[in-house]
Structures are given as structure tokens and as C-alpha cells.
Design an enzyme around this catalytic site. Structure first.
Site, short mmCIF file in Angstrom:
data_model
loop_
_atom_site.label_atom_id
_atom_site.label_comp_id
_atom_site.label_asym_id
_atom_site.label_seq_id
_atom_site.Cartn_x
_atom_site.Cartn_y
_atom_site.Cartn_z
N CYS A 152 18.21 -56.71 -39.90
CA CYS A 152 17.50 -55.88 -40.86
C CYS A 152 17.64 -56.43 -42.28
CB CYS A 152 17.96 -54.43 -40.75
SG CYS A 152 16.78 -53.23 -41.42
N HIS A 249 17.80 -52.93 -34.66
CA HIS A 249 19.19 -52.49 -34.58
C HIS A 249 19.53 -52.19 -33.12
CE1 HIS A 249 19.96 -52.10 -38.88
NE2 HIS A 249 18.77 -51.52 -39.01
#
Length: 304
Positions: A152, A249
Site C-alpha cells: 500500500c 493487504h
């Protein structure tokens, strides 16, 4: 408490109690006498809770190096680190030495893998990363043949530049990236938040996780996606395969992916299901709570 808040409270629970519960009987009577609230139970220290993902980054302050694993994985502790429980499945592997590198420390030269974690502010944490000298450590790590995975915000940092023309993260409108991936990111007001079914491109195994990020990333290295999410390409991989990043994630929580990753470092891995491990811990916590909480109150709560 203000009276309007007091009216919403029907009772209380004592948490993390160590020792003989009967020794707290006087304490319960004192609290009930002072507040008028009944005690719905005294919960002991739950050992199984240690096997659950942490909720607060303060836990990182208590983690120490073990020095035992065959593979050292280094994680720089960014000042605005986010979603750090992405690393929990690696820490559960007996052959992995997961090292959280704090400000003022160097990234260990003997690390085989560096993971750049998520961040609540990519631009701010990228500036802090440089202030710590970790950018030079990462360059040296790659020159030694080490590998990097960015998650991310960490993925965004690996590119050539991060732009924020609308000032979403703050006053800084643009910052040079680490230049380890041929990509660039532009922050946008639309935030992506969703659970995602995904697939690992390098290892051809299923993944499952979630996305929660601002920004759109593009560039030449995106032609080599790291994963596909709901059948669309995501992430990027460098030409030599040593540097990669993704918006997904939960990457390491996929047992098949984690196994393949460790095998690429010459490690067999535990073959234990991480999600099954968490589910077992939740079952243990639930069983203990059911045993110590007031059943009448619990039944009323569950029945609404």
C-alpha cells in the site's frame, strides 16, 4: 461521567484480572456501591489473545529481535505506520526472524527481505524514511541482492514520485520516491475500501485480503503486476524481480503464497494455516468469556 453518558451504562466488566478472582469481591462491592452498576463478570488474563492481530501500534514498542530465524525480515517502523498486522503471519513462522527497525537504527545488512508497510501518510513517512537514512539502506540492500515488498503506502514509496496536487495529505504537493520501481503515484480524493479476492502472479496461487488506500499508481513496471485483484492487474515488479509492491493487504496471510515465498528463500515453512490459528484463538477467547460472564446478561445482550 456526564449524566447522559451514565444513562447508557447498564453495568461493567473487569478485564485482564490475574490471580484468585475471589480476592476482588470487595472491589466489586466497592465499585457497585459507588456507581450503582452491577458487575457482569471478571475476565482473567486471556493467553489466547496474544495469538490475535494487535489493534494498536503501541505493541511494536514491546517487540524485540529474536535472532533465531533462518530468514531475517526487516520492517522499518514508520512514524505513521498502518495495517502492521499484515506482518503477523510472518512473525508466526518459526524460521522467520521478523525485525521491526525503530527510528535511529539501521536496517540490518543480513536481512533477506525488507517489507515496507502501509502508512497513514505516504508523503510524510517517505520524508521521515529519508531522514532516518533508510533510503540508503534500501539501496544497499538491493545491491547486495536483497528483496523488497511494499504494501500500500510502502508500495507508493518505491516509485519515482508521489504527487498530491489537491493537498489531501498536507501542504507537500510532490515528493521524490525511492526510485526502486518505475512507477509514479498521484493522490486522489476517492478512497478505495473493499474486500478483495486476488491471485499471486509470480507464484500462481490464490490470495485473499482487502484494499484501503488513496491514490492511483501507474508506470512501466505495472506491466509486470504483482497480483490480480478481482481479475484486474495490481502492483508492480521490477525487471530483476527483486522489488515488488501491491495495494493488497493480507498478502502474507495466504498460506499458499507465504509457503511459496519462504521456499524462494530456501525455507520449508511451517505449513500451518494462519487463519485457522486465529480462528482457534478466537474460539478459546469465546469459551473463556462464556465461562466467566454473567449468563443472564450475556443472553439479553445477544438477544438484543
Amino acid at each position: 461521567l456526564p449524566e447522559e453518558d451514565r444513562r447508557m451504562i447498564s453495568g461493567y466488566i473487569i478485564n485482564k484480572f490475574r490471580g484468585d478472582v475471589s480476592l476482588f469481591d470487595d472491589g466489586i462491592r466497592a465499585v457497585e456501591g459507588f456507581t450503582g452498576w452491577p458487575c457482569f463478570g471478571v475476565v482473567p488474563w486471556l493467553k489466547a489473545a496474544a495469538r490475535l492481530p494487535a489493534e494498536d501500534s503501541v505493541v511494536l514498542e514491546r517487540l524485540s529481535r529474536t535472532g533465531r530465524g533462518a530468514l531475517k525480515v526487516a520492517v522499518p517502523v514508520l512514524s505513521r505506520i498502518a495495517n502492521f498486522d499484515d506482518l503477523d503471519p510472518l512473525s508466526a513462522e518459526p524460521e522467520v526472524d521478523l525485525v521491526f527497525v525503530r527510528p535511529g537504527e539501521r536496517l540490518p545488512a543480513d536481512a533477506g527481505l525488507v517489507v515496507l508497510p502501509g502508512s497513514k501518510s505516504t508523503i510524510g513517512d517517505l520524508a521521515d524514511l529519508r531522514a532516518q537514512g533508510w533510503d540508503r539502506d534500501l539501496e544497499a540492500h538491493v545491491r547486495r541482492g536483497g528483496r523488497i515488498i511494499g504494501l500500500c503506502g510502502g508500495y507508493q514509496m518505491l516509485g519515482r514520485v508521489v504527487r498530491d496536487p489537491l493537498g489531501i495529505e498536507g501542504s507537500e504537493r510532490e515528493i521524490a520516491g525511492l526510485g526502486l520501481l518505475d512507477i509514479e503515484t498521484e493522490m486522489a480524493p476517492e478512497k478505495t475500501v473493499r474486500n478483495s479476492a486476488a491471485w499471486s502472479v509470480p507464484y500462481d496461487v490464490p490470495l485473499e485480503g482487502y484494499e484501503i488506500h488513496l491514490g492511483v499508481t501507474s508506470g512501466n513496471d505495472c506491466a509486470r503486476p504483482f497480483v490480480t485483484i478481482d481479475e484486474r492487474a495490481d502492483g508492480a515488479v521490477s525487471a530483476d524481480g527483486r522489488v515488488a509492491g501491491t495495494y493488497l493487504h493480507g498478502l502474507f496471510g495466504a498460506d499458499a503464497y507465504r509457503q511459496k515465498l519462504l521456499e524462494s528463500f530456501g525455507i520449508a515453512g511451517s505449513r500451518e494455516s494462519y487463519r485457522a490459528r486465529v480462528d482457534a484463538a478466537l474460539d478459546e477467547v469465546a469459551a473463556e468469556l462464556e465461562a466467566v460472564l454473567d449468563r443472564d446478561w450475556l443472553n439479553r445482550l445477544l438477544q438484543g
